[in-house]
Each structure stands twice: as structure tokens, then as C-alpha cells.
Enzyme design. Sequence first.
Site, PDB file in Angstrom:
ATOM      1  N   ASP A 141      -2.473  -1.192  -6.746  1.00 39.42           N
ATOM      2  CA  ASP A 141      -2.431  -0.190  -5.937  1.00 39.42           C
ATOM      3  C   ASP A 141      -2.276  -0.604  -4.423  1.00 39.42           C
ATOM      4  O   ASP A 141      -3.052  -1.088  -3.632  1.00 39.42           O
ATOM      5  CB  ASP A 141      -3.721   0.511  -6.107  1.00 39.42           C
ATOM      6  CG  ASP A 141      -4.005   2.023  -5.125  1.00 39.42           C
ATOM      7  OD1 ASP A 141      -3.551   2.918  -5.632  1.00 39.42           O
ATOM      8  OD2 ASP A 141      -4.149   1.920  -3.991  1.00 39.42           O
ATOM      9  N   TYR A 190      -1.178   0.499   4.623  1.00 41.84           N
ATOM     10  CA  TYR A 190      -1.979  -0.827   4.347  1.00 41.84           C
ATOM     11  C   TYR A 190      -0.732  -2.003   4.930  1.00 41.84           C
ATOM     12  O   TYR A 190      -1.160  -3.167   5.129  1.00 41.84           O
ATOM     13  CB  TYR A 190      -2.103  -1.245   2.785  1.00 41.84           C
ATOM     14  CG  TYR A 190      -3.065  -0.366   2.099  1.00 41.84           C
ATOM     15  CD1 TYR A 190      -4.123   0.569   2.743  1.00 41.84           C
ATOM     16  CD2 TYR A 190      -3.105  -0.384   0.929  1.00 41.84           C
ATOM     17  CE1 TYR A 190      -4.490   1.606   2.169  1.00 41.84           C
ATOM     18  CE2 TYR A 190      -3.909   0.430   0.209  1.00 41.84           C
ATOM     19  CZ  TYR A 190      -4.675   1.576   0.928  1.00 41.84           C
ATOM     20  OH  TYR A 190      -5.478   2.445  -0.012  1.00 41.84           O
ATOM     21  N   LYS A 203       1.564   5.157  -1.590  1.00 38.63           N
ATOM     22  CA  LYS A 203       0.797   6.436  -0.924  1.00 38.63           C
ATOM     23  C   LYS A 203       1.741   6.751   0.256  1.00 38.63           C
ATOM     24  O   LYS A 203       2.167   5.754   1.150  1.00 38.63           O
ATOM     25  CB  LYS A 203      -0.569   6.404  -0.747  1.00 38.63           C
ATOM     26  CG  LYS A 203      -1.387   5.848  -1.922  1.00 38.63           C
ATOM     27  CD  LYS A 203      -2.834   5.770  -1.430  1.00 38.63           C
ATOM     28  CE  LYS A 203      -3.386   4.906  -2.508  1.00 38.63           C
ATOM     29  NZ  LYS A 203      -3.574   3.474  -2.217  1.00 38.63           N
ATOM     30  N   HIS A 262      -1.674  10.549   0.525  1.00 38.18           N
ATOM     31  CA  HIS A 262      -2.992   9.556   1.001  1.00 38.18           C
ATOM     32  C   HIS A 262      -4.109  10.412   1.280  1.00 38.18           C
ATOM     33  O   HIS A 262      -5.254   9.865   0.897  1.00 38.18           O
ATOM     34  CB  HIS A 262      -2.579   8.429   1.911  1.00 38.18           C
ATOM     35  CG  HIS A 262      -3.207   7.292   1.917  1.00 38.18           C
ATOM     36  ND1 HIS A 262      -2.705   6.064   2.277  1.00 38.18           N
ATOM     37  CD2 HIS A 262      -4.574   7.032   1.666  1.00 38.18           C
ATOM     38  CE1 HIS A 262      -3.724   5.300   2.168  1.00 38.18           C
ATOM     39  NE2 HIS A 262      -4.876   5.895   1.670  1.00 38.18           N
TER      40      HIS A 262
END
Length: 273
Positions: A47, A52, A77, A110
Site C-alpha cells: 500500500d 508518500y 491513492k 486519500h
Amino acid sequence: MQHQQLYTTLNNGIQMPLLGLGVYDMYQQEAEQAVSWALETGYRLIDTAAMYNNETEIGNAIRQSLVQRSDIFVTTKVHNDDQGFDPTLRAFDKSLQNLRIDYIDLYLVHWPIRATRKETWLALEKLYSEGRVKAIGVANYLIPFLDELQTYNSIVPAVNQVELSPYLFDKDLVEVCQNRKIQLQAYTPLVRGLRMNDPKLLAIATQYSKTPAQIILRWAIQHGISSIPKSANLKRLQENFNIFDFHISPENMSFLDGFNENLRVVEDPMDLF
């Protein structure tokens, strides 16, 4: 000895591993190494998220792995800054490009950003209806967000990824997701280590000769909740995966259910409603 991963069938018929690796706050070599180790250990769900800034490294590890791509479930996401109809479609293309894999298994909104969440969801429906992604879902959607979504969606989210643990156990949300056939997935299930010395948790861990982390992850699985604990440490990765060889009794499950103290380590999504 590693035991068999458990799977759940999403509402569109595709299979998703119940236990995965979350890669939040991991960068460059560390992120790549963690995913390589996870895949070697037996994890089949990875994930990530545009936010990120590690999709490239995650993709590298997946391509270099000896595990077949078809056996790996990849989630990413849409970044909050990329929400809205057209921006979301572009963001999806960019994630696919960064990951350098042929397809994405699950694409999530998200965060439920007030001004853009409707258009963002409609973009995800378009991606899904065009067969560009295997499944679509949401993250950080508490009941009011799910209720609002029902007023305009034509596809029910396959997954709702939220902060959840025995210390933040929203039973109503669990029930709503089960009733609506939305697979609940827990992030930060281990509460960033904040409750690993809780005497109540330690007592149960001792009873099963398991670590506190293993008890929490097993508890989630027995509730049918997917979880994506984060770790870049090989020993920890292996420990977190080693939860398929024991079963928590109904009495202990009820006891763990009672640990709730509404403990959040991430922002409260309701602040966005």
C-alpha cells in the site's frame, strides 16, 4: 515457518490479501528494501500513495521481485492536491508512470477533501468503468462521508481504509461497512507503538506466546478487517506476518474490543466534513 496469507473477496469479485505492508514515511532505498523483504516474507499487498513520494521505489521492488506481478496487490491513492475530476485522471496516469507497472489493483481517494471529493470519486468511477484499475475505494471515510457518497455514487467503494485499532475501534463504522459490502482496512493498526506496553494487551500476548503487535493484527483479521502495518525492519516485517498459526478465543476478542479509547495518531477526518 510462514503460514498461508488470508484473502478477502471484494464486492466486485476480486481477491485482496487481508494483511499488507504500508509504506508511509519510507523513502528511497529504505522503501525499496522494505518492499523486497516484505515480498520475500510472504506479503502480497503493498500500500502506497502519491503523497508518500515513494511510488518509484515501490515499483522498482515489485518489478525486481521473483513474485509474479499477478500475485501482488498494489494500492495507491490520489494526492489531496490532485483532487477534482480531470486532475485525478492525470494523477492516476502519473502514479502508473511512477510505479512503472502495467496496472494498479486498487486506487483510493486519500482524504475526503470537502471541495473536491465528489468530482474525485466520479473520476475514479470513470477509471474503473474503463477497466484502467481493478478496484476503487476511499480512505479516511467515516460514516457521514460514506452517507454523503451514497447520494452520488453509482459504484460502491470496494475498500475503505481508515485509522483503526483496538484503541480506536469504531464499531458503528465496522457495521456500516459490512452492511454495505465495503471492505474495511486499518492503517496504523499498531498505534505507532504507543500501547505496546499496555498490561491488558501484554497479558493476552503472554497467553498466546505472541507479541502485542501480533495480537492486534490477528484481532483485526478475525474481525475480517484488512490491515497494513508499516515497518522497514526485516525482523518486524516477519513478526507482523507471522499471525496465521493461532486463533484468539471469542472471550479474548470481546476483551480486546473493549480497549477502545478513541486514540487517534493521525488527523481526525471529521475535521474535513
